[in-house]
Design a protein around this motif. Structure first.
Motif, mmCIF file in Angstrom:
data_model
loop_
_atom_site.group_PDB
_atom_site.id
_atom_site.type_symbol
_atom_site.label_atom_id
_atom_site.label_comp_id
_atom_site.label_asym_id
_atom_site.label_seq_id
_atom_site.Cartn_x
_atom_site.Cartn_y
_atom_site.Cartn_z
ATOM 1 N N ASN B 9 0.865 -1.174 0.000
ATOM 2 C CA ASN B 9 0.000 0.000 0.000
ATOM 3 C C ASN B 9 0.908 1.233 0.000
ATOM 4 N N VAL B 10 0.874 2.024 -1.076
ATOM 5 C CA VAL B 10 1.834 3.139 -1.175
ATOM 6 C C VAL B 10 1.129 4.450 -1.539
ATOM 7 N N PRO B 11 1.759 5.598 -1.261
ATOM 8 C CA PRO B 11 1.173 6.878 -1.672
ATOM 9 C C PRO B 11 1.069 6.951 -3.196
ATOM 10 N N ASP B 12 -0.002 7.535 -3.677
ATOM 11 C CA ASP B 12 -0.196 7.739 -5.113
ATOM 12 C C ASP B 12 1.028 8.430 -5.719
ATOM 13 N N ILE B 31 -2.993 12.225 1.740
ATOM 14 C CA ILE B 31 -2.366 11.292 0.797
ATOM 15 C C ILE B 31 -3.387 10.220 0.371
ATOM 16 N N GLN B 32 -3.463 9.986 -0.932
ATOM 17 C CA GLN B 32 -4.279 8.886 -1.457
ATOM 18 C C GLN B 32 -3.375 7.664 -1.562
ATOM 19 N N TYR B 33 -3.893 6.515 -1.180
ATOM 20 C CA TYR B 33 -3.087 5.295 -1.268
ATOM 21 C C TYR B 33 -3.532 4.425 -2.437
ATOM 22 N N ILE B 34 -2.564 3.763 -3.009
ATOM 23 C CA ILE B 34 -2.826 2.891 -4.157
ATOM 24 C C ILE B 34 -2.057 1.569 -3.978
#
Lengths: 324, 245
Positions: B9-12, B31-34
């Motif tokens: 799970n990482v920052p966009d 921060i949106q996670y992607i």
């Protein structure tokens, strides 16, 4: 105690990274009052091996057998860990190259060592606790990583430490040992290497182009510019996504992160993901017809103009300069 | 055929990266996670290899309950089921040890990871898993094919590629070129809600390293603009001022 350095070769010739890691190890040896032992795997002639003396390797161990002529990370990791134990090395240093990335974590796991992956600095040493800088968030930031185990593995980023001469005289030894069969269970069917091209991660100068070039047929001038400069060619993500150029040339957050002395960006607007991949370049030149292109904000030098006019002029000017 | 895909799970990728006032932690506000983009590629390839009833795809991630939406995205893209090891991931070694502990008795034929995560960029998990599970590993694969029990893998090398052949089981880290990330369709998104997501307790693992501070790169000085009518001045500046040619 000695520091053990694994040095990579291509077809029996040491890579630039080999001299970088030996120079780096020698600098650490000076800080910690140690000696440097270099380990070469695969067939490298004695004459080439002794080149490592020039950068400070006091002992050079060569592991050379037919089984080891191609890189197999599992077998190479076995040898590195085995030699580290034999030599009582508590610090193992290698390059964070494509092969190094497959090797360092295996060596660290075998030795229960703390791993600094992609170090870009010398360590700050406080007893057993070593702190190194590495890039994080795909070069949008730096992290100070503290290694807290008695055995340490450091993988050094290409171009992060300058080669330094430090002539010593070295003793040459050979490593002979059975490699466990399971470690050799990968067959190399084919190696394709463009010998006339400069390797992108190790390149000191990179010429990179983006969608501003309009199509793959226009890359001739980019290759010519790279040729004149002895540079590697690179591209932005939209260009590799469109198959104008191979993925191996894609520089950026989800591609290759480079840190050359000179990065020339042509027709690349400078999206945050691309900038992440080039931010540690020493000098950045941007050529773009849009004066508002975000890339100009992180550039050292810029020309606002049409790439199709500027690049041929730049090639002519560079040829004149080189001819002097 | 059983395939395990390790996701992070990482920052966009468009995130601006900032840190707390003491520079010790990453600022997560806004921060949106992607799914890590390289892991999405791994997942897409796994789904292609398992297509048509040829196998099953399980995704695994190490993280707290806050990453469940990211895991559901992987299920929506087509994974059959998911495992979450319930712990804040400390570093690559911690994550790899948790996954190895889970995977060791599960009989996976293929374990895929992204070549690296775009937050800590360790590129370590595939190789550590290989070592812990006594399996071959390839860290930066550009192409993966599977015929019977033999994998053919293209590995990136400086200035070229190597083509390797190896038997399953194996661990492979995927890079661009392996596949194109799959975008979940509405049916996938609906079915993801009911697919199994098993939460397992984490193992105790002591750390050997720690990030003690972050820094952001120093801003560059103002750009020096060269007149497009005088390109040779750029060559002079690069030689005399920047000293790079």
């Amino acid at each position: 105690m000695s520091l053990l350095v694994y040095v990579e070769n291509t077809d029996g010739k040491f890579k630039k990274s080999a001299f970088e890691v030996v120079s780096y190890a020698k600098a650490i040896a000076a800080l910690t009052n140690n000696t440097v032992t270099a380990l070469s795997i695969g067939h490298v002639a004695a004459e080439e091996l002794t080149k490592l003396q020039k950068y400070g390797a006091e002992k050079i161990i060569s592991a050379d057998s037919n089984q080891l002529s191609n890189f197999i990370n599992r077998a190479y990791a076995h040898i590195i860990a085995d030699v580290a134990k034999q030599q009582g090395a508590q610090v193992i240093i290698l390059s964070n190259s494509f092969s190094g990335k497959g090797l360092a974590p295996r060596v660290a796991t075998k030795l229960d060592a703390a791993l600094a992956d992609g170090a870009i600095s010398l360590p700050e040493i406080q007893g057993d606790n070593w702190t190194l800088t590495k890039s994080a968030f795909s070069a949008k930031a730096f992290a100070k990583l503290s290694l807290q185990a008695p055995i340490k593995v450091i993988s050094l980023n290409p171009n992060a430490f300058e080669v330094q001469e430090n002539e010593v005289s070295a003793q040459l030894e050979t490593y002979e040992s059975q490699i466990p069969a399971a470690d050799l269970g990968v067959l190399i069917k084919e190696v394709v290497r463009a010998t006339d091209k400069v390797s992108l991660p190790e390149a000191e100068i990179v010429v990179s182009a983006g969608r501003g070039l309009k199509g793959p047929e226009n890359w001739g001038m980019i290759e010519e510019l790279a040729d004149v400069l002895g540079a590697a060619t690179a591209c932005s993500k939209p260009v590799s996504d469109a198959d104008w150029r191979p993925h191996s040339e894609h520089v950026g957050q989800t591609g290759i992160v480079v840190s050359p002395n000179l990065y020339i960006a042509i027709g690349i607007s400078g999206a945050i993901q691309h900038l992440a991949g080039v931010s540690s370049s020493k000098t950045i030149v941007v050529i773009n017809k849009d004066p508002e292109a975000p890339f100009f904000k992180v550039a050292d030098y810029g020309i606002v103009g049409d790439a199709f006019e500027i690049v041929p002029q730049l090639i002519t000017a560079l040829k004149a300069y080189k001819g002097q | 055929m059983k395939i395990l895909v390790c996701i992070s799970n990482v920052p966009d990728t468009t995130s601006k990266i900032t840190f707390s006032a003491d520079n010790r932690s990453f600022n997560q506000t806004g921060i949106q996670y992607i799914i890590n983009p390289y892991d999405e590629i791994a997942l897409a390839r796994a789904l292609d290899l398992a297509e048509g009833g040829k196998g099953t795809v399980t995704v695994i991630s190490v993280g707290e309950a806050s990453i469940d939406p990211t895991i559901r995205k992987a299920l929506a893209a087509g994974a059959d089921d998911a495992v979450r090891i319930d712990a804040a991931p400390k570093d690559a070694r911690f994550v790899a040890k948790q996954i190895a502990h889970y995977a060791k008795d599960q009989g996976y034929d293929l374990i895929l990871t992204g070549r690296e995560s775009i937050d800590y960029n360790g590129a370590q998990v595939a190789a550590i898993l290989g070592e812990l599970l006594a399996l071959p590993s390839i860290s930066i694969a550009k192409k993966i094919d599977l015929t019977d029990n033999t994998l053919t893998v293209e590995r990136e090398i400086e200035g070229g590629k190597e083509v390797l052949s190896l038997p399953t089981p194996a661990v492979i880290g995927t890079a661009e070129g392996v596949a194109i990330a799959k975008i979940p369709n509405m049916r996938g998104i609906m079915s993801a809600r009911t697919k199994p997501l098993t939460v397992l307790a984490a193992e105790e693992i002591s750390s050997l390293s720690e990030i003690i501070a972050y820094e952001t790169p120093a801003p560059r000085g103002k750009v020096t603009l060269v007149d497009p009518g005088n390109v040779s001045q750029l060559v002079d500046l690069l030689h005399t001022q920047a000293k790079v040619i």
